[in-house]
Design a protein around this motif. Structure first.
Motif, PDB file in Angstrom:
ATOM      1  N   TYR A  84      -9.348  -4.064  -3.129  1.00 42.96           N
ATOM      2  CA  TYR A  84      -8.059  -3.388  -3.053  1.00 42.96           C
ATOM      3  C   TYR A  84      -7.647  -3.084  -4.487  1.00 42.96           C
ATOM      4  N   ILE A  85      -7.297  -1.841  -4.748  1.00 47.42           N
ATOM      5  CA  ILE A  85      -6.816  -1.446  -6.070  1.00 47.42           C
ATOM      6  C   ILE A  85      -5.320  -1.233  -5.951  1.00 47.42           C
ATOM      7  N   ILE A  86      -4.564  -2.147  -6.530  1.00 54.21           N
ATOM      8  CA  ILE A  86      -3.115  -2.190  -6.360  1.00 54.21           C
ATOM      9  C   ILE A  86      -2.439  -1.967  -7.715  1.00 54.21           C
ATOM     10  N   LYS A 110     -14.525   4.506  -0.268  1.00 53.55           N
ATOM     11  CA  LYS A 110     -13.169   4.620   0.267  1.00 53.55           C
ATOM     12  C   LYS A 110     -13.185   4.314   1.756  1.00 53.55           C
ATOM     13  N   TYR A 135      -3.494  -2.166 -13.301  1.00 53.22           N
ATOM     14  CA  TYR A 135      -3.785  -2.321 -11.882  1.00 53.22           C
ATOM     15  C   TYR A 135      -4.315  -3.726 -11.651  1.00 53.22           C
ATOM     16  N   THR A 169      -2.139   9.327  -3.624  1.00 54.23           N
ATOM     17  CA  THR A 169      -3.429   9.177  -4.277  1.00 54.23           C
ATOM     18  C   THR A 169      -3.209   8.749  -5.721  1.00 54.23           C
ATOM     19  N   ARG A 170      -3.928   7.761  -6.155  1.00 52.53           N
ATOM     20  CA  ARG A 170      -3.793   7.256  -7.510  1.00 52.53           C
ATOM     21  C   ARG A 170      -4.962   7.746  -8.349  1.00 52.53           C
ATOM     22  N   THR A 179       0.837  -1.188   0.000  1.00 53.87           N
ATOM     23  CA  THR A 179       0.000   0.000   0.000  1.00 53.87           C
ATOM     24  C   THR A 179       0.872   1.237   0.000  1.00 53.87           C
ATOM     25  N   PRO A 228      -5.395   2.724   3.013  1.00 52.00           N
ATOM     26  CA  PRO A 228      -5.010   3.049   1.632  1.00 52.00           C
ATOM     27  C   PRO A 228      -5.348   1.920   0.667  1.00 52.00           C
ATOM     28  N   ASP A 229      -5.841   2.297  -0.501  1.00 51.97           N
ATOM     29  CA  ASP A 229      -6.139   1.366  -1.592  1.00 51.97           C
ATOM     30  C   ASP A 229      -7.286   0.407  -1.293  1.00 51.97           C
ATOM     31  N   LYS A 230      -7.992   0.590  -0.181  1.00 52.95           N
ATOM     32  CA  LYS A 230      -9.080  -0.323   0.195  1.00 52.95           C
ATOM     33  C   LYS A 230     -10.429   0.364   0.026  1.00 52.95           C
TER      34      LYS A 230
END
Length: 180
Positions: free
Chosen positions: A105-107, A88, A115, A27-28, A23, A92-94
């Motif tokens: 999760y966006i990884i 959100k 992604y 910010t993506r 993580t 993070p990312d969850k």
């Protein structure tokens, strides 16, 4: 079946334990058009669902860091635009959806413009995990696919269960604009 297909199309697959995800606090920008390039799950996916054509999904940023995901599915011969909101979380990312019954999760992949979407799903009494490889264009990147295989393996999913869905534009899937 509709709920299963919808879940398959949206997040069909995957989730791992939170500690296995890298993580970041940055910010993506995951907004825009995305193509589902590959999927894997910890449950057997029937051949009927493996042969489903997928359309690009559109991700739009909402207030508070939430994301809206839209895509089209063909159900009982009718095209349906489907959307869901990924809420959100403080992690993070969850993200969560459907009242918290789905966790995503966006990884970022090691490959640019790709992604990995990991998800934990609960549909009725069925619990499953899955992963999707998303990319900005419909072509397959062998490097991104290899990165996805590594992530699937690291997450405890079976890389033998990875499949690549057929890409279809909305006009190909719904040539007459049926149902929407």
């Amino acid at each position: 079946m509709k709920a299963l297909l919808l879940t398959f199309s949206l997040g069909l697959l995957a989730a791992l334990q939170a500690q296995t995800f890298p993580t970041t606090e940055e910010t993506r920008d995951v907004t825009g058009t995305w193509y589902m390039k590959a999927t894997a799950s910890d449950k057997w996916i029937p051949e009927k669902l493996r042969s489903v054509s997928v359309t690009p999904m559109t991700i739009t940023a909402l207030e508070g860091g939430n994301l809206q995901v839209k895509f089209n599915v063909l159900i009982a011969g009718q095209c349906r635009e489907t959307s869901t909101v990924l809420e959100k979380t403080d992690e993070p990312d969850k993200y969560t959806a459907d009242g918290g019954t789905q966790v995503f999760y966006i990884i970022p992949s090691a490959v640019e413009d790709h992604y990995i979407l990991y998800g934990q799903y609960k549909v009725h009494k069925l619990h499953f995990q899955g992963a999707k490889l998303l990319g900005r264009d419909p072509g397959i990147s062998l490097e991104a696919l290899e990165d996805f295989r590594n992530a699937v393996r690291a997450g405890g999913l079976n890389e033998e269960d990875i499949f690549i869905p057929k890409q279809s534009g909305r006009k190909q899937l719904c040539p007459l604009g049926l149902g929407t």
